[in-house]
Design a protein around this motif. Structure first.
Motif, short mmCIF file in Angstrom:
data_model
loop_
_atom_site.label_atom_id
_atom_site.label_comp_id
_atom_site.label_asym_id
_atom_site.label_seq_id
_atom_site.Cartn_x
_atom_site.Cartn_y
_atom_site.Cartn_z
N ALA A 1 0.83 -1.21 0.00
CA ALA A 1 0.00 0.00 0.00
C ALA A 1 0.86 1.25 0.00
CB ALA A 1 -0.94 0.00 1.21
N ALA A 2 1.96 1.25 0.76
CA ALA A 2 2.86 2.41 0.79
C ALA A 2 3.52 2.62 -0.56
CB ALA A 2 3.90 2.23 1.88
N CYS A 3 3.93 1.54 -1.20
CA CYS A 3 4.57 1.64 -2.52
C CYS A 3 3.59 2.21 -3.54
CB CYS A 3 5.05 0.27 -2.98
SG CYS A 3 6.45 -0.37 -2.05
N GLU A 4 2.36 1.73 -3.49
CA GLU A 4 1.35 2.23 -4.43
C GLU A 4 1.04 3.70 -4.16
OE1 GLU A 4 -1.84 -0.60 -4.04
OE2 GLU A 4 -0.69 -2.14 -5.11
N SER B 1 6.56 -0.87 -10.31
CA SER B 1 6.35 -2.25 -9.85
C SER B 1 7.65 -3.02 -9.63
CB SER B 1 5.43 -3.00 -10.81
OG SER B 1 6.01 -3.09 -12.08
N GLU B 2 8.67 -2.80 -10.47
CA GLU B 2 9.93 -3.53 -10.28
C GLU B 2 10.63 -3.08 -9.00
OE1 GLU B 2 10.74 0.00 -12.89
OE2 GLU B 2 9.32 -1.65 -13.04
N ARG B 3 10.53 -1.81 -8.65
CA ARG B 3 11.12 -1.31 -7.40
C ARG B 3 10.29 -1.79 -6.21
NH1 ARG B 3 15.39 -1.09 -6.58
NH2 ARG B 3 15.46 0.68 -5.23
N GLU B 4 8.98 -1.89 -6.39
CA GLU B 4 8.13 -2.44 -5.34
C GLU B 4 8.54 -3.88 -5.05
OE1 GLU B 4 3.53 -3.87 -4.84
OE2 GLU B 4 3.86 -1.95 -5.85
N SER B 5 8.79 -4.66 -6.09
CA SER B 5 9.24 -6.05 -5.92
C SER B 5 10.57 -6.12 -5.19
CB SER B 5 9.37 -6.74 -7.28
OG SER B 5 8.11 -6.89 -7.87
N ASP B 6 11.48 -5.21 -5.53
CA ASP B 6 12.77 -5.16 -4.84
C ASP B 6 12.59 -4.89 -3.35
OD1 ASP B 6 14.18 -5.61 -7.19
OD2 ASP B 6 14.74 -3.51 -7.47
N LEU B 7 11.73 -3.92 -3.03
CA LEU B 7 11.49 -3.58 -1.63
C LEU B 7 10.84 -4.75 -0.89
CD1 LEU B 7 11.63 -1.56 0.69
CD2 LEU B 7 9.43 -0.64 -0.09
N ILE B 8 9.88 -5.39 -1.52
CA ILE B 8 9.22 -6.54 -0.90
C ILE B 8 10.24 -7.65 -0.62
CG2 ILE B 8 7.52 -8.39 -1.26
CD1 ILE B 8 6.27 -5.62 -0.71
N THR B 9 11.16 -7.87 -1.55
CA THR B 9 12.22 -8.87 -1.34
C THR B 9 13.08 -8.51 -0.14
OG1 THR B 9 12.29 -9.46 -3.69
CG2 THR B 9 14.27 -9.93 -2.38
N VAL C 1 6.19 6.55 4.19
CA VAL C 1 6.38 7.20 2.89
C VAL C 1 6.72 8.64 3.19
CG1 VAL C 1 5.29 7.91 0.74
CG2 VAL C 1 4.73 5.69 1.73
N ASP C 2 7.85 9.10 2.67
CA ASP C 2 8.25 10.49 2.83
C ASP C 2 8.21 11.14 1.45
OD1 ASP C 2 9.55 12.95 3.19
OD2 ASP C 2 10.93 12.13 4.68
N ALA C 3 7.06 11.72 1.12
CA ALA C 3 6.86 12.31 -0.20
C ALA C 3 7.79 13.49 -0.44
CB ALA C 3 5.41 12.73 -0.36
N MET C 4 8.10 14.23 0.60
CA MET C 4 8.99 15.39 0.45
C MET C 4 10.39 14.97 0.00
SD MET C 4 7.35 18.22 1.17
CE MET C 4 8.63 19.36 1.62
N ARG C 5 10.88 13.86 0.55
CA ARG C 5 12.21 13.36 0.19
C ARG C 5 12.15 12.33 -0.92
NH1 ARG C 5 14.30 11.12 5.39
NH2 ARG C 5 16.06 10.46 4.15
N GLY C 6 10.95 11.85 -1.28
CA GLY C 6 10.81 10.88 -2.35
C GLY C 6 11.32 9.49 -2.00
N ILE C 7 10.98 9.01 -0.80
CA ILE C 7 11.43 7.69 -0.38
C ILE C 7 10.32 6.90 0.30
CG2 ILE C 7 13.88 8.27 -0.12
CD1 ILE C 7 13.40 8.59 2.88
N VAL C 8 10.47 5.58 0.24
CA VAL C 8 9.66 4.66 1.04
C VAL C 8 10.65 3.95 1.96
CG1 VAL C 8 8.17 2.63 1.03
CG2 VAL C 8 7.98 4.32 -0.82
N GLN C 9 10.34 3.93 3.25
CA GLN C 9 11.20 3.28 4.23
C GLN C 9 10.41 2.22 4.99
OE1 GLN C 9 12.28 6.71 6.62
NE2 GLN C 9 14.37 6.61 5.84
#
Length: 119
Positions: free
Chosen positions: A4-7, A13-21, A43-51
């Motif tokens: 949900a955070a990735c979406e 989708s390929e980066r979502e798969s990497d994060l899930i791995t 999700v930090d939209a200001m910095r453009g990252i998912v942690q």
């Protein structure tokens, strides 16, 4: 939560798969070495990252094994394949580790596009 955070962040989708791995590897390490743990997703939209932070309350990685446990593919203290941390390093943009006698926290980070800003 991670999907949900990735979406929500618009992660491809390929980066979502990497994060899930990477998150799966961190979670498995928490289960194998500490009997379980807790995950938190940001999700930090200001910095453009998912942690994603995965924390456990195990005994931590001992100092003598730390370099091998984090950088050597196949190293293990639990009799498993030993690819967890190595896999995280290969699939995430940044991986942070805090370990000690009261447990281990792994922070896994992927960037959303080219927007990452560090201060």
């Amino acid at each position: 939560q991670t999907v949900a955070a990735c979406e929500a962040a618009g992660l491809p989708s390929e980066r979502e798969s990497d994060l899930i791995t990477a998150v799966g590897e961190a979670a498995m390490n928490a289960v194998v070495h500490a009997g379980g743990g807790v995950g938190r997703v940001f999700v930090d939209a200001m910095r453009g990252i998912v942690q994603v932070f995965v924390s456990d309350s195990g005994t931590g990685i001992n100092e003598e094994s730390l370099h091998r446990a984090t950088l050597e593919k196949g190293f293990t203290t639990a009799g498993t394949l030993g690819h967890g941390f190595w896999m995280m390093l290969k699939t995430a943009d940044r991986v942070y580790l805090l370990t000690g006698a009261s447990g281990t926290t792994v922070a896994i980070e992927v960037k959303v596009g080219d927007k990452v800003v560090y201060s």
